[in-house]
Design an enzyme around this catalytic site. Structure first.
Site, PDB file in Angstrom:
ATOM      1  N   ARG A 224       0.851  -1.185   0.000  1.00 15.86           N
ATOM      2  CA  ARG A 224       0.000   0.000   0.000  1.00 15.86           C
ATOM      3  C   ARG A 224       0.886   1.235   0.000  1.00 15.86           C
ATOM      4  O   ARG A 224       2.005   1.210   0.548  1.00 15.86           O
ATOM      5  CB  ARG A 224      -0.883   0.042   1.254  1.00 15.86           C
ATOM      6  CG  ARG A 224      -2.073  -0.886   1.226  1.00 15.86           C
ATOM      7  CD  ARG A 224      -3.161  -0.391   0.263  1.00 15.86           C
ATOM      8  NE  ARG A 224      -4.328  -1.249   0.262  1.00 15.86           N
ATOM      9  CZ  ARG A 224      -4.567  -2.225  -0.629  1.00 15.86           C
ATOM     10  NH1 ARG A 224      -3.717  -2.465  -1.604  1.00 15.86           N
ATOM     11  NH2 ARG A 224      -5.674  -2.937  -0.559  1.00 15.86           N
ATOM     12  N   HIS A 272      -1.564   1.020  -9.596  1.00 11.78           N
ATOM     13  CA  HIS A 272      -2.247   0.048  -8.721  1.00 11.78           C
ATOM     14  C   HIS A 272      -2.881  -1.080  -9.547  1.00 11.78           C
ATOM     15  O   HIS A 272      -4.092  -1.346  -9.455  1.00 11.78           O
ATOM     16  CB  HIS A 272      -3.302   0.755  -7.849  1.00 11.78           C
ATOM     17  CG  HIS A 272      -3.698  -0.031  -6.636  1.00 11.78           C
ATOM     18  ND1 HIS A 272      -3.998   0.534  -5.423  1.00 11.78           N
ATOM     19  CD2 HIS A 272      -3.848  -1.367  -6.448  1.00 11.78           C
ATOM     20  CE1 HIS A 272      -4.322  -0.407  -4.545  1.00 11.78           C
ATOM     21  NE2 HIS A 272      -4.232  -1.587  -5.159  1.00 11.78           N
TER      22      HIS A 272
END
Ligand code: NDP
Ligand code: OXD
Length: 309
Positions: A224, A272
């Site tokens: 993350r 992502h």
């Protein structure tokens, strides 16, 4: 009984026909048209607006539409008595391993240097090791970390893993806890982050950690964005403590235009996409879990809220 579905409009359009086909016995409510909140027993969600889940008085199970559930824990009103199932899908695991193998190989084979040389029309050979001489450390040796580790090992990389709890995984050096971290970092020429984002892992990729890696180490972050202390990365690259970074996740997504990572020659940015949720397989997995739950059977991959993952 109804199931609430909430994701981005594009993802909702992909899921809608699959849900009708694979879970015909259920009535779906697609956010924001949720009807009577008391009729909703299950929720399938990605980044629900804060307070949405708390507004469902009869909610029995929350099914996250991703492997990480930090997006749910950010909601101050999350109904913490309702179990949360995170998505563990072998299709996604394979995708993540492809991304990690690609990224590690790019760093190992000095791809960023050769791209720079190509732009400068500079024909120059660089010293190159083989994979067996390039130890890789993986922060977060769970579902994704172990699969990526196995695939890197088949290419010859010596792989070590770091987890919260001590464990044995055949064929790998496993380190745990803060003391274990130092030992693994000292030997990792490429460091891969596949941790969940929790209070204990926030900002872990910082100047102090980079300094404990061998000089010139490479970094891959597919965990993350919150794992990386962003202000520490460029100084570490510019001082050559790090030789390159492949980043798939960011504190702010989309990565804002003008952010220095976009143009830095030693940073690779991807949006992502390391392992996107794959509705055809994920819908089956979640459908089976909801059927098991409704029948009173155990459901796998329930999040431990005390640990935050
Ligand atoms: P798992 O829960 O299977 O594995 C997590 C690993 O991290 C475990 O080994 C766990 O240790 C370890 N860990 C957790 N906290 C700590 C800590 N404080 N110190 C040391 N180790 C710790 O998760 P997954 O492998 O399925 O997923 C990992 C993450 O990958 C997700 O949470 C998500 O953030 C990210 N992800 C990113 C995607 C992308 O497209 N970029 C796609 C999918 C996931 P232990 O084994 O002891 O529990
Ligand atoms: C996930 C993700 O957690 O896509 O599944 O990042």
């Amino acid at each position: 009984m109804a199931i609430l579905f909430r994701s981005s409009p594009a993802a909702t359009a992909r899921w809608r026909p699959l849900l009708a086909e694979l879970m015909p016995e259920h009535e779906f409510r697609f956010w924001p048209e949720i009807g009577d909140p008391a009729e909703i027993d299950y929720a399938m969600v990605w980044q629900p607006p804060p307070g949405l889940l708390a507004s469902l008085p009869n909610l029995k199970l929350i099914c996250g539409l991703g492997a990480g559930i930090d997006h749910l824990l950010r909601d101050p009103d999350l109904p913490r008595h309702v179990p949360i199932m995170r998505l563990v899908d072998p299709y996604m695991t394979d995708a993540m391993s492809e991304f990690i193998v690609l990224s590690v190989l790019r760093l190992h084979r000095q791809d960023l240097d050769y791209l720079g040389q190509q732009r400068a029309e500079n024909w120059e050979e660089r010293d190159q090791k083989n994979a067996c001489e390039r130890p890789v450390g993986i922060l977060g040796f769970g579902t994704l970390g172990q699969d990526a580790g196995r695939k890197l090992k088949t290419l010859g990389f010596p792989v070590a893993g770091w987890s919260r709890s001590a464990k044995e995984v055949t064929g790998f050096a496993i380190y745990a806890g803060r003391q274990g971290l130092d030992a693994m970092l000292a030997a990792s020429e490429i460091l891969v982050c596949l941790l969940p984002l929790t209070a204990a892992t926030e900002g872990i990729l910082n100047a102090g950690l980079f300094a404990r890696l061998p000089k010139g180490a490479g970094l891959v972050n597919a965990g993350r964005g919150g794992h990386l202390t962003e202000a520490d990365l460029i100084p570490a690259l510019d001082s050559e403590q790090l030789s390159g970074a492949v980043l798939d996740v960011f504190r702010e997504e989309p990565l804002p235009k003008g952010h220095p990572f976009w143009r830095h020659p030693r940073v690779v940015v991807t949006p992502h996409i390391a392992a996107e949720t794959h509705p055809p397989t994920a819908a089956r997995i979640i459908g089976d879990a909801i059927r098991s739950f409704a029948a009173g059977l155990p459901v796998d991959n329930i999040v431990d809220l005390t640990q935050g993952y």
